[in-house]
Motif scaffolding. Structure first.
Motif, PDB file in Angstrom:
ATOM      1  N   SER A   1      -0.194  -1.997 -49.233  1.00  0.00           N
ATOM      2  CA  SER A   1      -0.837  -1.916 -50.547  1.00  0.00           C
ATOM      3  C   SER A   1      -1.924  -0.862 -50.519  1.00  0.00           C
ATOM      4  O   SER A   1      -2.388  -0.434 -49.451  1.00  0.00           O
ATOM      5  CB  SER A   1      -1.465  -3.270 -50.919  1.00  0.00           C
ATOM      6  OG  SER A   1      -2.576  -3.558 -50.066  1.00  0.00           O
ATOM      7  N   ASP A   2      -2.335  -0.437 -51.703  1.00  0.00           N
ATOM      8  CA  ASP A   2      -3.478   0.481 -51.794  1.00  0.00           C
ATOM      9  C   ASP A   2      -4.710  -0.141 -51.138  1.00  0.00           C
ATOM     10  O   ASP A   2      -5.494   0.542 -50.475  1.00  0.00           O
ATOM     11  CB  ASP A   2      -3.797   0.786 -53.263  1.00  0.00           C
ATOM     12  CG  ASP A   2      -2.812   1.763 -53.883  1.00  0.00           C
ATOM     13  OD1 ASP A   2      -1.735   1.995 -53.287  1.00  0.00           O
ATOM     14  OD2 ASP A   2      -3.110   2.284 -54.977  1.00  0.00           O
ATOM     15  N   PHE A   3      -4.892  -1.442 -51.338  1.00  0.00           N
ATOM     16  CA  PHE A   3      -6.040  -2.150 -50.772  1.00  0.00           C
ATOM     17  C   PHE A   3      -6.010  -2.059 -49.244  1.00  0.00           C
ATOM     18  O   PHE A   3      -7.017  -1.722 -48.602  1.00  0.00           O
ATOM     19  CB  PHE A   3      -6.008  -3.620 -51.214  1.00  0.00           C
ATOM     20  CG  PHE A   3      -7.236  -4.408 -50.840  1.00  0.00           C
ATOM     21  CD1 PHE A   3      -8.260  -4.593 -51.755  1.00  0.00           C
ATOM     22  CD2 PHE A   3      -7.365  -4.988 -49.584  1.00  0.00           C
ATOM     23  CE1 PHE A   3      -9.401  -5.322 -51.417  1.00  0.00           C
ATOM     24  CE2 PHE A   3      -8.490  -5.715 -49.240  1.00  0.00           C
ATOM     25  CZ  PHE A   3      -9.510  -5.880 -50.163  1.00  0.00           C
ATOM     26  N   PHE A   4      -4.862  -2.337 -48.636  1.00  0.00           N
ATOM     27  CA  PHE A   4      -4.728  -2.292 -47.180  1.00  0.00           C
ATOM     28  C   PHE A   4      -4.995  -0.885 -46.648  1.00  0.00           C
ATOM     29  O   PHE A   4      -5.679  -0.708 -45.634  1.00  0.00           O
ATOM     30  CB  PHE A   4      -3.329  -2.756 -46.777  1.00  0.00           C
ATOM     31  CG  PHE A   4      -3.055  -2.656 -45.299  1.00  0.00           C
ATOM     32  CD1 PHE A   4      -3.706  -3.489 -44.405  1.00  0.00           C
ATOM     33  CD2 PHE A   4      -2.153  -1.726 -44.811  1.00  0.00           C
ATOM     34  CE1 PHE A   4      -3.471  -3.392 -43.034  1.00  0.00           C
ATOM     35  CE2 PHE A   4      -1.905  -1.626 -43.449  1.00  0.00           C
ATOM     36  CZ  PHE A   4      -2.561  -2.462 -42.557  1.00  0.00           C
ATOM     37  N   GLN A   5      -4.491   0.131 -47.338  1.00  0.00           N
ATOM     38  CA  GLN A   5      -4.695   1.505 -46.891  1.00  0.00           C
ATOM     39  C   GLN A   5      -6.176   1.892 -46.923  1.00  0.00           C
ATOM     40  O   GLN A   5      -6.625   2.754 -46.162  1.00  0.00           O
ATOM     41  CB  GLN A   5      -3.880   2.460 -47.769  1.00  0.00           C
ATOM     42  CG  GLN A   5      -2.382   2.363 -47.584  1.00  0.00           C
ATOM     43  CD  GLN A   5      -1.920   2.872 -46.229  1.00  0.00           C
ATOM     44  OE1 GLN A   5      -2.507   3.777 -45.650  1.00  0.00           O
ATOM     45  NE2 GLN A   5      -0.855   2.277 -45.710  1.00  0.00           N
ATOM     46  N   THR A   6      -6.935   1.260 -47.787  1.00  0.00           N
ATOM     47  CA  THR A   6      -8.356   1.561 -47.899  1.00  0.00           C
ATOM     48  C   THR A   6      -9.114   1.227 -46.622  1.00  0.00           C
ATOM     49  O   THR A   6     -10.080   1.898 -46.274  1.00  0.00           O
ATOM     50  CB  THR A   6      -8.970   0.787 -49.079  1.00  0.00           C
ATOM     51  OG1 THR A   6      -8.298   1.142 -50.289  1.00  0.00           O
ATOM     52  CG2 THR A   6     -10.453   1.086 -49.240  1.00  0.00           C
ATOM     53  N   PHE A   7      -8.678   0.190 -45.906  1.00  0.00           N
ATOM     54  CA  PHE A   7      -9.453  -0.334 -44.779  1.00  0.00           C
ATOM     55  C   PHE A   7      -8.825  -0.117 -43.406  1.00  0.00           C
ATOM     56  O   PHE A   7      -9.452  -0.464 -42.403  1.00  0.00           O
ATOM     57  CB  PHE A   7      -9.691  -1.838 -44.969  1.00  0.00           C
ATOM     58  CG  PHE A   7     -10.517  -2.172 -46.174  1.00  0.00           C
ATOM     59  CD1 PHE A   7     -11.883  -2.017 -46.162  1.00  0.00           C
ATOM     60  CD2 PHE A   7      -9.918  -2.631 -47.339  1.00  0.00           C
ATOM     61  CE1 PHE A   7     -12.648  -2.319 -47.273  1.00  0.00           C
ATOM     62  CE2 PHE A   7     -10.667  -2.938 -48.457  1.00  0.00           C
ATOM     63  CZ  PHE A   7     -12.046  -2.779 -48.427  1.00  0.00           C
ATOM     64  N   SER A   8      -7.617   0.405 -43.322  1.00  0.00           N
ATOM     65  CA  SER A   8      -6.956   0.471 -42.013  1.00  0.00           C
ATOM     66  C   SER A   8      -6.332   1.820 -41.696  1.00  0.00           C
ATOM     67  O   SER A   8      -5.423   1.904 -40.865  1.00  0.00           O
ATOM     68  CB  SER A   8      -5.900  -0.637 -41.904  1.00  0.00           C
ATOM     69  OG  SER A   8      -6.530  -1.903 -41.770  1.00  0.00           O
ATOM     70  N   LYS A   9      -6.823   2.883 -42.341  1.00  0.00           N
ATOM     71  CA  LYS A   9      -6.307   4.207 -42.018  1.00  0.00           C
ATOM     72  C   LYS A   9      -6.623   4.550 -40.560  1.00  0.00           C
ATOM     73  O   LYS A   9      -7.665   4.171 -40.027  1.00  0.00           O
ATOM     74  CB  LYS A   9      -6.912   5.263 -42.935  1.00  0.00           C
ATOM     75  CG  LYS A   9      -6.470   5.181 -44.383  1.00  0.00           C
ATOM     76  CD  LYS A   9      -6.975   6.374 -45.181  1.00  0.00           C
ATOM     77  CE  LYS A   9      -8.476   6.483 -45.184  1.00  0.00           C
ATOM     78  NZ  LYS A   9      -8.972   7.651 -45.954  1.00  0.00           N
ATOM     79  N   GLY A  10      -5.694   5.276 -39.945  1.00  0.00           N
ATOM     80  CA  GLY A  10      -5.941   5.783 -38.606  1.00  0.00           C
ATOM     81  C   GLY A  10      -5.851   4.773 -37.491  1.00  0.00           C
ATOM     82  O   GLY A  10      -6.209   5.076 -36.345  1.00  0.00           O
TER      83      GLY A  10
END
Length: 382
Positions: free
Chosen positions: A59-68
């Motif tokens: 989700s967009d939400f998940f991508q916000t906090f777990s990039k890299g």
């Protein structure tokens, strides 16, 4: 960009916002952050937080906090999963979790168990209320902290209802403190050869953010109250002001800025007015001050004022989120990045890292699929 934390490995049993925010800051700086997720339970719950999904388990939400980051699928309650986890502890610098306070000991994520595997391991715990008190087993969230720590009755208009901050600032502050504690623990372990437990909590962080109003109350019995327009409790003018097309935020935090404001806003006469000659006088006559400042600033739009003041007077336009993100200044500072993502051919636009090293921001990658890197650590073919 120079990767300042290259070679640092962090195992993180994390989910949702506060913990992942903190470890993502470390990933930005080059640390290898490995999300430990249980695939049978769907992994990090934020993978399915809507309304905008990017496919199954993303989700967009998940991508916000777990990039890299990397992701491994481990059931910590199984013998096989525990063995793989413990093997990774041997080569890790820190084990992180943001579980309820009574859970780390049950799952063996604390220093009392893991030091025998790796004496230098730093066990970092982010919880709502801590691990050693009557609330250890309580769930807790950002908004609850804003309520109990006094934030909601320190925000908004004097006669209005309690108001929370529109963003999860306690989560983000606590995540940042988690990152600081992890780095301090690792630095100490490198020097001494001995790791430790470090704890941060949402509640402690929220309370700590009360800052000088807390000191005033604890020593003087002074209860800081809400003032109209979100005005500063002791400095004036430092508040919302009306402009020709909406609102601005003016902060004359020093006498110099008040004098410059009067000159640039064609209000030179205000400096000689005894009601406004000094900061204590301005604060005492805040209602009258607000009227005259509004009258001056209503002659131009917020954008015209920010261009006119040109940084000589601390002033900002009050923008909604779309206008804040469409601000051309973000292009100048490179605060928006595009991350390659399989479900978005054009790429996923996200906020860039807040860090710069030698003038460069980190180039990050998308958040991982659930268990995407399990084979890398089990050395089994996928």
């Amino acid at each position: 960009m120079k990767r300042l934390l290259e070679g640092i490995r962090i195992l993180s049993v994390e989910q949702y916002g506060a913990g992942p925010y903190g470890t993502q800051l470390l990933a930005d700086l080059g640390a290898e952050v490995i999300k430990v997720e249980d695939g049978q339970r769907g992994g990090d719950v934020s993978r399915t937080v809507g309304p905008y999904l990017l496919g199954e388990g993303d989700s967009d939400f998940f991508q916000t906090f777990s990039k890299g980051k990397k992701s491994i699928d481990i059931d910590l309650k199984s013998q096989e999963g525990r063995a793989l986890f413990d093997d990774l502890v041997k080569s890790s610098d820190a084990v992180v979790n943001n579980l309820r306070g009574d859970q780390p000991a049950k799952l063996g994520l604390d220093y009392s168990r893991l030091h025998s595997i790796n004496p230098k391991i730093v066990c970092a715990h982010l919880s709502a209320y801590g691990r050693d008190n009557s609330r250890a087993g309580w769930p807790g969230y950002d908004y609850l902290m804003q309520a109990e720590a006094g934030f909601m009755l320190a925000t908004g208009e004097p006669e209005g209802p309690p108001v929370r901050c529109g963003l999860s600032i306690i989560d983000f502050h606590t995540g940042s403190q988690l990152a600081t504690a992890i780095l301090a623990g690792i630095l100490s372990a490198q020097r001494s050869g001995e790791g430790c437990d470090v704890d941060v909590t949402l509640f402690d962080t929220a309370l700590h953010q009360l800052s000088y109003p807390a000191t005033w109350y604890l020593n003087r019995g002074h209860a800081t109250e809400r003032l109209p327009r979100g005005a500063h409790p002791s400095i004036a003018p430092s508040q919302l002001v009306k402009t020709k097309d909406g609102w601005g935020l003016l902060m004359c935090q020093t006498p110099k800025f008040w004098d410059l404001f009067c000159e640039l806003a064609e209000g030179q006469h205000l400096k000689a007015d005894p009601r406004f000659a000094t900061n204590p006088a301005r604060h005492t006559n805040l209602a009258e001050l607000t009227e005259v400042v509004d009258a001056l600033l209503s002659k131009r739009t917020s954008q015209e004022w920010i261009e006119h003041f040109a940084g000589q007077v601390p002033f900002a336009p009050v923008l909604d989120i779309p206008r804040a993100l469409d601000n051309p200044y973000l292009d100048e500072t490179q605060m928006i990045e595009i991350v390659a993502h399989p479900s978005k051919p054009e790429g996923l636009r996200t906020l860039a890292s807040p860090f710069r090293v030698n003038g460069q921001r980190p180039v990050t990658s998308r958040a991982p699929d659930l268990g995407e890197h399990t084979a890398e650590f089990t050395k089994e073919p996928r």
